[in-house]
Design a protein around this motif. Structure first.
Motif, mmCIF file in Angstrom:
data_model
loop_
_atom_site.group_PDB
_atom_site.id
_atom_site.type_symbol
_atom_site.label_atom_id
_atom_site.label_comp_id
_atom_site.label_asym_id
_atom_site.label_seq_id
_atom_site.Cartn_x
_atom_site.Cartn_y
_atom_site.Cartn_z
ATOM 1 N N ILE A 174 0.858 -1.202 0.000
ATOM 2 C CA ILE A 174 0.000 0.000 0.000
ATOM 3 C C ILE A 174 0.887 1.243 0.000
ATOM 4 C CG2 ILE A 174 -1.893 1.196 1.159
ATOM 5 C CD1 ILE A 174 -2.491 -1.475 2.614
ATOM 6 N N PRO A 175 1.141 1.827 -1.155
ATOM 7 C CA PRO A 175 2.067 2.970 -1.236
ATOM 8 C C PRO A 175 1.652 4.179 -0.403
ATOM 9 C CG PRO A 175 1.655 2.040 -3.417
ATOM 10 C CD PRO A 175 0.685 1.388 -2.479
ATOM 11 N N ASP A 176 0.344 4.377 -0.183
ATOM 12 C CA ASP A 176 -0.131 5.556 0.543
ATOM 13 C C ASP A 176 -0.286 5.327 2.038
ATOM 14 O OD1 ASP A 176 -0.252 7.002 -1.793
ATOM 15 O OD2 ASP A 176 -2.369 6.564 -2.157
ATOM 16 N N LEU A 177 0.067 4.143 2.521
ATOM 17 C CA LEU A 177 -0.092 3.853 3.949
ATOM 18 C C LEU A 177 0.982 4.576 4.754
ATOM 19 C CD1 LEU A 177 -1.485 2.225 6.214
ATOM 20 C CD2 LEU A 177 0.117 0.358 5.723
ATOM 21 N N ARG A 178 0.549 5.414 5.686
ATOM 22 C CA ARG A 178 1.461 6.136 6.564
ATOM 23 C C ARG A 178 1.306 5.612 7.986
ATOM 24 N NH1 ARG A 178 5.238 8.881 3.687
ATOM 25 N NH2 ARG A 178 5.757 9.669 5.764
ATOM 26 N N LEU A 179 2.393 5.661 8.754
ATOM 27 C CA LEU A 179 2.429 4.992 10.046
ATOM 28 C C LEU A 179 2.669 5.935 11.215
ATOM 29 C CD1 LEU A 179 4.659 1.916 9.101
ATOM 30 C CD2 LEU A 179 2.152 2.014 9.168
ATOM 31 N N THR A 180 2.045 5.581 12.338
ATOM 32 C CA THR A 180 2.473 6.069 13.637
ATOM 33 C C THR A 180 3.402 4.999 14.187
ATOM 34 O OG1 THR A 180 0.501 7.373 14.114
ATOM 35 C CG2 THR A 180 1.766 6.573 15.994
ATOM 36 N N ILE A 181 4.658 5.335 14.333
ATOM 37 C CA ILE A 181 5.688 4.380 14.732
ATOM 38 C C ILE A 181 5.710 4.218 16.245
ATOM 39 C CG2 ILE A 181 8.176 3.953 14.798
ATOM 40 C CD1 ILE A 181 7.044 3.552 12.012
ATOM 41 N N ASP A 182 5.446 2.993 16.706
ATOM 42 C CA ASP A 182 5.652 2.649 18.114
ATOM 43 C C ASP A 182 6.344 1.298 18.143
ATOM 44 O OD1 ASP A 182 5.674 1.990 20.760
ATOM 45 O OD2 ASP A 182 3.601 2.579 21.165
#
Length: 304
Positions: free
Chosen positions: A160-168
């Motif tokens: 999913i190229p548009d998937l952005r993450l909150t990194i934990d």
């Protein structure tokens, strides 16, 4: 706002910046003199400590006026949680969030038994729902959710190229039982983390020792897992900086949960459970670490 850029933006022309926010969940039970701070006191303490925003749930109707008043009084940005099982679960929430002036919406996507193409379709649908609503949207890397497994989450990001993450990353450290002594395993995990860090849109600050998801790292961040986390945070920030345009905001959220996230000891005579850490003081330590990681990321970009 234009969520299709993949970053959290505030619509301004300000240079790309980090904002250190405090989790409202992490304020549960926090106070002084044996008494929990009131809502107003918590806002005041968060502002005095130099935080510039809060992450919480979207306020219920009866609480919305108080929240809006205090957020405006302290000029705080505001991000919110959500826990969808299907894309339609956030349709109305996204509309209400935009009306309320929310900076971005974060999701812990339910649940860990949704895998493979079904998970990809779910995440893709959520991303598209947020794009239609034109509001910045992130998916949190979290245990017990679609993102429970590190390897699967890497596959979802690639699909999913548009998937952005909150990194934990504390969740993957404890799930993989990765400790400071496990250098080879940390190195291998770091290669997979690198894939996720390239999609950094927000960071949740909590440090795991590989056995407990949330540990006291000491008043001066003496814990052996601090430096690995600092390295990963800096790496995510560097990737973010390479993409960031004017108006872009990187929320760094200190998120130290109350019991049972917080480790406790039990007073067996009274049955009282007492936290072994001062969560508020530890939040301030994490705030300083986030600011230091940001400085390192800026310096590393200058040297390129």
């Amino acid at each position: 706002m234009n969520q299709r850029s993949g970053l959290i933006v505030d619509g301004s022309s300000k240079p790309p910046r980090i904002e250190v926010h405090q989790s409202w969940w992490a304020m549960n039970g926090i106070g002084s003199g044996g008494k929990e701070w009131s809502m107003e006191e918590k806002f005041e303490k968060i502002a005095e400590a130099g935080f510039t925003g809060i992450m919480a749930h979207l306020p219920k109707e009866q609480e919305a006026e108080s929240w809006r008043r205090l957020l405006d009084e302290y000029s705080f940005n505001f991000g919110i949680h959500s826990f969808p099982r299907k894309p339609e679960d956030i349709t109305q929430l996204l509309k209400e969030a935009k009306q309320f002036g929310v900076l971005y919406v974060n999701s812990q996507v339910m649940d860990s038994f949704v895998i493979g193409q079904q998970a990809i379709d779910l995440l893709q649908g959520l991303v598209e729902e947020a794009q239609s609503a034109d509001i910045p949207y992130t998916v949190e890397t979290h245990r017990g959710r679609v993102t429970q497994d590190l390897h699967r989450t890497v596959d979802y990001v690639k699909a999913i190229p548009d998937l952005r993450l909150t990194i934990d990353l504390s969740h993957y450290i404890v799930a993989g039982e990765l400790t400071a002594a496990a250098s080879r395993e940390l190195e291998l995990a770091g290669e997979l983390f690198n894939v996720l860090l390239q999609r950094t849109s927000s960071i949740h600050a909590r440090i795991s020792n590989g056995e407990q998801v949330q540990v006291d790292i000491g008043p001066n961040a003496e814990h052996g897992m601090v430096e690995p986390f600092m390295k990963w945070w800096q790496q995510g920030m560097s990737y973010w900086l390479a993409e960031a345009k004017p108006g872009a905001v990187l929320p760094f959220v200190t998120e130290l949960g109350p019991p049972d996230y917080a480790i406790t000891e039990t007073k067996y005579v009274s049955g009282e459970r007492v936290e072994i850490s001062d969560r508020w003081e530890q939040a301030l330590v994490l705030k300083r670490l986030g600011e230091e990681a940001w400085k390192r990321a800026i310096e590393s970009r200058k040297s390129l």
